[in-house]
Enzyme design. Structure first.
Site, mmCIF file in Angstrom:
data_model
loop_
_atom_site.group_PDB
_atom_site.id
_atom_site.type_symbol
_atom_site.label_atom_id
_atom_site.label_comp_id
_atom_site.label_asym_id
_atom_site.label_seq_id
_atom_site.Cartn_x
_atom_site.Cartn_y
_atom_site.Cartn_z
ATOM 1 N N GLU A 1 0.121 -1.486 5.546
ATOM 2 C CA GLU A 1 1.123 -0.897 6.392
ATOM 3 C C GLU A 1 0.858 0.455 7.066
ATOM 4 O O GLU A 1 1.308 0.791 8.159
ATOM 5 C CB GLU A 1 2.364 -1.056 5.894
ATOM 6 C CG GLU A 1 3.749 -1.162 6.616
ATOM 7 C CD GLU A 1 4.167 0.221 6.870
ATOM 8 O OE1 GLU A 1 4.995 0.824 7.718
ATOM 9 O OE2 GLU A 1 3.885 1.417 5.985
ATOM 10 N N ASP B 1 0.782 -1.186 -0.079
ATOM 11 C CA ASP B 1 -0.011 0.073 0.073
ATOM 12 C C ASP B 1 1.018 1.264 -0.148
ATOM 13 O O ASP B 1 1.884 1.282 0.243
ATOM 14 C CB ASP B 1 -1.092 -0.017 1.153
ATOM 15 C CG ASP B 1 -0.212 -0.020 2.513
ATOM 16 O OD1 ASP B 1 0.765 -0.694 2.858
ATOM 17 O OD2 ASP B 1 -0.666 0.660 3.514
HETATM 18 ZN ZN LIG Z 1 6.694 2.178 4.016
#
Ligand SMILES: [Zn+2]
Length: 381
Positions: free
Chosen positions: A133, A71
């Site tokens: 993340e 992401d």
């Molecule tokens: Zn990163």
């Protein structure tokens, strides 16, 4: 496909954390399966996102994991010179959302995967691709749970966040929390007859600042960090509905960025006790007075002994391996959940991460390709 072509492909998937990452994961999965990797998808509850864990080579507990998140942060409110999801080269730099953080490393992972497929491995190579993340290392946890269940082991893990190819052995952990303060609402013309929750929340902010001062002056210290102690920071405050209404509720969102030596749950517990004392002093007049602290998100810090990192990387990098970084990564979770020695090392710089016109230098990708080729050689023969 070389690393740059792969990066071009990866950047073209607009995998902002709020959106699905499945098209990217599908591309990576078929690329890897064509090269003989066995792939395991670990989807989230919505089914719109997935982690991918891929392995090649013989079984065994002595493989190496390369890990990265799929992401990227949003670019909607940013002023970009070119389309953020179309990789563009200017003067040896490749511009695109995620070029540095961290699709550059993902592209290098895929390049080394191709080399691995043509090599006779005596130890396994594992590739881990996570989702979400950027919103607090959320996605990787389910992948780690899955690996834990299967009693997975490996020799070590490299999380390829951008460190300009420096070896990073430590970062602080983070805990984000919200303190909600309850008072008693009423008409502002008689304000002293009521309990203004905004007043309570400012007292809570004072408690946070007091605790911060204690960490700065008497807490654990690690001079490898720019700010060498645990920090407590109030990031957002909210409360009240109008100037002529005494607020009955107010909140402050705060975060603790802690050294591994400091236990964040203990810190929150201590803040909670101090807030209770504060509310108790108000309760004789206002029984509704209360402060409740809820943990929103947390991930652990990373602190790998430098000599352990040196042992793992002997001969692979020529630079000193003492760096610690201020940003968080998934590395602490790999260490905590799987007890696998983990370090952070990747191409590009976090200076460019999350900013408009994010870029990575082609030379950095080349350095990473050379480094990962060296890692692969450890797994051959
Ligand atoms: Zn990163």
């Amino acid at each position: 496909m070389n690393t740059i072509t792969l990066l071009e492909k990866l950047v073209a998937f607009p995998t902002v954390s709020s959106e699905t990452n499945l098209p990217l994961v599908g591309f990576v999965q078929s690329y890897l399966e064509e090269r003989g990797f066995s792939c395991r998808l670990i989807a989230d509850d919505s089914g719109a996102k997935a982690n991918l864990f891929a392995s090649i080579g013989p079984g065994g507990d002595d493989g190496i994991i390369l890990s990265g998140h799929t992401d990227v942060v949003p670019c909607a409110a940013q002023n970009w010179t070119s389309d953020p999801f179309r990789l563009i080269e200017r003067n040896g730099k490749l511009f695109g959302r995620g070029a540095a953080d961290m699709k550059g490393f993902l592209a290098c992972m895929l390049t080394v995967a191709d080399l691995a497929s043509k090599s006779a491995l005596s130890r396994p190579l594992h590739l881990a691709f996570s989702h979400d993340e950027e919103i607090g290392c959320v996605g990787v946890r389910r992948m780690l749970d899955d690996l834990m269940k299967r009693q997975f082991r490996a020799a070590f893990c490299i999380v390829g966040e951008p460190t300009s190819m420096r070896v990073v052995t430590g970062h602080k952990g983070k805990l984000a929390a919200r303190a909600t303060c309850f008072g008693m609402g009423g008409h502002s013309s008689c304000a002293p007859l009521y309990l203004n929750a905004i007043h309570i929340v400012t007292d809570v902010v004072s408690l946070l600042r007091q605790a911060q001062d204690e960490f700065a002056t008497a807490g654990a210290q690690d001079d490898a960090y720019e700010v060498p102690y645990t920090t407590i920071h109030a990031g957002r405050i909210a409360g009240g509905v109008a100037v002529n209404v005494v607020a009955s509720e107010a909140t402050v969102d705060f975060e603790i960025r802690h050294l591994v030596a400091d236990d964040p749950c203990r810190i929150v517990g201590d803040l909670g006790r101090r807030a209770d004392v504060l509310a108790e002093t108000l309760r004789p007049r206002f029984p509704q007075a209360r402060v409740s602290i809820d943990i929103v998100n947390a991930y652990p810090g990373l602190d790998l002994a430098n000599d352990a990192a040196a042992g793992l990387l002997a001969g692979l990098v020529d630079q000193p391996y003492v760096a610690k970084v201020s940003f968080g990564t998934e590395a602490g979770l790999f260490m905590e959940r799987l007890a696998i020695p983990t370090l952070v090392l990747g191409p590009g710089s976090m200076e460019q991460g999350h900013k408009p016109d994010e870029f990575i230098e082609i030379a950095e990708l080349e350095r990473c390709d050379v480094f990962l080729k060296g890692v692969l050689e450890r797994l051959i023969g």
